[in-house]
Design an enzyme around this catalytic site. Structure first.
Site, PDB file in Angstrom:
ATOM      1  N   CYS A   1     -13.448  -0.523  -9.127  1.00  0.00           N
ATOM      2  CA  CYS A   1     -14.612   0.757  -8.570  1.00  0.00           C
ATOM      3  C   CYS A   1     -14.760   0.948 -10.533  1.00  0.00           C
ATOM      4  O   CYS A   1     -15.476   2.884 -10.045  1.00  0.00           O
ATOM      5  CB  CYS A   1     -14.728   1.737  -7.595  1.00  0.00           C
TER       6      CYS A   1
ATOM      7  N   GLU B   1       1.077  -1.462   0.166  1.00  0.00           N
ATOM      8  CA  GLU B   1       0.025   0.042   0.408  1.00  0.00           C
ATOM      9  C   GLU B   1       0.551   1.085  -0.141  1.00  0.00           C
ATOM     10  O   GLU B   1       1.998   1.496   0.462  1.00  0.00           O
ATOM     11  CB  GLU B   1      -1.232   0.022   1.522  1.00  0.00           C
TER      12      GLU B   1
HETATM   13  C1  LIG Z   1      -9.843   1.282  -3.208  1.00  0.00           C
HETATM   14  S1  LIG Z   1      -8.894   1.082  -2.065  1.00  0.00           S
HETATM   15  C2  LIG Z   1      -8.890  -0.409  -1.340  1.00  0.00           C
HETATM   16  C3  LIG Z   1      -8.446  -0.402  -0.299  1.00  0.00           C
HETATM   17  C4  LIG Z   1      -8.701  -1.572   0.772  1.00  0.00           C
HETATM   18  N1  LIG Z   1      -8.235  -2.762   0.289  1.00  0.00           N
HETATM   19  C5  LIG Z   1      -9.704  -1.812   1.365  1.00  0.00           C
HETATM   20  O1  LIG Z   1     -11.005  -2.792   1.042  1.00  0.00           O
HETATM   21  O2  LIG Z   1     -10.457  -1.017   2.014  1.00  0.00           O
HETATM   22  C6  LIG Z   1      -7.050   1.537  -2.667  1.00  0.00           C
HETATM   23  C7  LIG Z   1      -6.721   1.479  -1.634  1.00  0.00           C
HETATM   24  O3  LIG Z   1      -4.668   1.542  -3.057  1.00  0.00           O
HETATM   25  C8  LIG Z   1      -4.433   2.933  -2.314  1.00  0.00           C
HETATM   26  N2  LIG Z   1      -3.500   3.604  -3.548  1.00  0.00           N
HETATM   27  C9  LIG Z   1      -3.669   4.585  -4.406  1.00  0.00           C
HETATM   28  N3  LIG Z   1      -2.654   4.154  -5.119  1.00  0.00           N
HETATM   29  C10 LIG Z   1      -1.489   3.108  -5.192  1.00  0.00           C
HETATM   30  C11 LIG Z   1      -0.402   3.206  -5.940  1.00  0.00           C
HETATM   31  N4  LIG Z   1      -0.323   3.268  -6.272  1.00  0.00           N
HETATM   32  N5  LIG Z   1       0.220   2.365  -5.455  1.00  0.00           N
HETATM   33  C12 LIG Z   1      -0.130   1.136  -4.048  1.00  0.00           C
HETATM   34  N6  LIG Z   1      -1.456   1.409  -3.618  1.00  0.00           N
HETATM   35  C13 LIG Z   1      -2.006   2.590  -3.893  1.00  0.00           C
HETATM   36  C14 LIG Z   1      -5.259   3.969  -2.217  1.00  0.00           C
HETATM   37  O4  LIG Z   1      -4.232   4.415  -1.134  1.00  0.00           O
HETATM   38  C15 LIG Z   1      -6.169   2.743  -1.154  1.00  0.00           C
HETATM   39  O5  LIG Z   1      -5.758   2.277   0.631  1.00  0.00           O
END
Ligand SMILES: C[S@@+](CC[C@H](N)C(=O)[O-])C[C@H]1O[C@@H](n2cnc3c(N)ncnc32)[C@H](O)[C@@H]1O
Length: 401
Positions: A359, A287
């Site tokens: 999403c 993450e």
């Molecule tokens: C849709 S959320 C899903 C979080 C988790 N799976 C949940 O169910 O709570 C997407 C996550 O990706 C993280 N994120 C965004 N860009 C990213 C990247 N380039 N690399 C890693 N994580 C990232 C965001 O901070 C967020 O926590």
């Protein structure tokens, strides 16, 4: 005023009616197929027009009365003029068409209902102007004052009853609630903020107040209980907004996942990896947000789990951190989906079972198109996480061919 008569042909992906004015496409909110409407043109560029209905000559049989007085004003919900069941049909059709267009997949898709339909969101963010709280109208960008939001949890709407104890001239307020009705409030404002916390505490189970990223009352987080585990949720961490439907997603994933070592990419505060940890020898979580990774580590201890390793990194660099053989992968990326280079890495790793939570059906379809030669798409299901809006949540099960 430029007024045109338009016959609505179908709905676009945002739930707007589509018609034509002299062969130019026009998008019209709150207009349904087969309706004939008079519209005021609100936007005009080389490629398309946008309009606003000023008169309906006939009404679609699908049309229902919206249940919220702020509908069409606050810019939040977009599908309250049809029944809940018809919103589900709209979402199925929308994703079916997108999968067909971008991944050349022809498949019927099921959708799992939101058991709550309304009062499901555990977080809202409002704008504040001259001490008035509300949402911005999509078109005019002017503030629409609201006293409640029917898609938010009742515990969040309770807070809105006590606005008079907040003196916030301009800025924004985010209100989060957990399933025990505990409340976390975070405010951003350039002006001096005055809050009568003692008075609010009489009515609201306040767990923390944060102003401009500084805790001014109690804590910066609360604990949420989900699937018999506990999760620390910081005011600025990503957390699923509809736990009623998310529980159904988790149950579906549990039925369709198996392997030895799981990689939970885009793991947030660790919710998916932790609810699945007892099915795996080892779990790895990656993450980008540092606070979320701190919370994920905290949650692992809180839940007495000891087979997960978290890494704070951009998901695109995952290969640097994988020294184990990974046979199972969950990806839950932001709207942009996966990078092409990541899909190449996934294919190189020969992962057997992938669960793709998305999403955004467009980026999902683009990515499935790149994965489908190597992976069989076993199932795609929709879950209604964002009822009465055009947003959809898709979960796709992929198995190595
Ligand atoms: C849709 S959320 C899903 C979080 C988790 N799976 C949940 O169910 O709570 C997407 C996550 O990706 C993280 N994120 C965004 N860009 C990213 C990247 N380039 N690399 C890693 N994580 C990232 C965001 O901070 C967020 O926590």
């Amino acid at each position: 005023m430029d007024i045109k008569k338009v016959k609505i042909i179908k709905l676009d992906d945002l739930g707007r009616g589509i018609g034509y004015v002299n062969d130019k496409i026009i998008f019209i909110p709150n207009a349904l197929p087969n309706e004939l409407v008079s519209v005021k043109i609100t936007y005009n560029n080389k490629k398309y027009l946008e309009g606003e209905v000023i008169k309906y000559y006939n009404k679609s049989l699908l049309r229902t009365l919206s249940f919220c007085p702020y509908y069409n004003l606050c810019g939040g919900c977009s599908l309250q003029h049809i029944s809940y069941l018809d919103t589900l049909e709209f979402k199925k059709e929308k994703v079916k068409n997108i999968l067909n267009k971008f991944a050349k997949l022809d498949t019927d898709i099921d959708i799992v209902k939101n058991e709550k339909e309304i009062n499901y969101r555990n977080k809202i963010e409002l704008k504040i102007e001259d001490n008035i709280w509300g949402y911005y109208n999509n078109k005019s960008h002017s503030l629409v004052s609201i006293d409640y939001c029917l898609i938010a949890l009742s515990s969040i709407n309770e807070v809105l009853k006590y606005k008079k104890y907040f003196d916030i001239k301009n800025g924004s307020i985010a209100i989060r609630s957990n399933s025990n009705n505990e409340i976390l409030i975070s405010i951003n404002s350039k002006d001096k903020v005055d809050i009568n916390i003692n008075e609010i505490k009489k009515y609201i189970n306040l767990k923390g107040v944060i102003v401009n990223d500084k805790v001014i009352y109690n804590n910066s987080y609360f604990i949420e209980e989900f699937d018999n585990l506990k999760f620390k949720v910081n005011y600025n961490s990503f957390f699923q907004v509809n736990l009623f439907t998310f529980k159904k997603i988790v149950d579906y994933i549990k039925e369709n996942i198996s392997g030895n070592n799981l990689l939970d990419l885009y793991c947030g505060v660790g919710i998916l990896g932790q609810v699945l940890s007892n099915k795996f020898k080892k779990v790895y979580g990656i993450e980008l947000n540092e606070d979320s990774i701190k919370d994920a580590n905290y949650n692992m201890k809180l839940n007495n789990i000891n087979n997960i390793k978290y890494v704070c990194s951009d998901a695109k660099d995952m290969m640097k951190y994988i020294n184990d053989s990974i046979d199972t992968l969950i990806v839950d990326p932001p709207r942009s989906g996966l990078l092409k280079s990541m899909i190449e890495d996934i294919i190189k790793l020969n992962i057997k079972n992938i669960i793709y939570v998305s999403c955004n059906p467009i980026s999902l379809s683009r990515d499935l198109n790149l994965l489908k030669d190597n992976y069989e798409i076993k199932d795609i299901k929709l879950f209604d996480m964002f009822s009465y809006t055009y947003h959809v949540e898709c979960v796709c099960i992929l198995n190595l061919r």
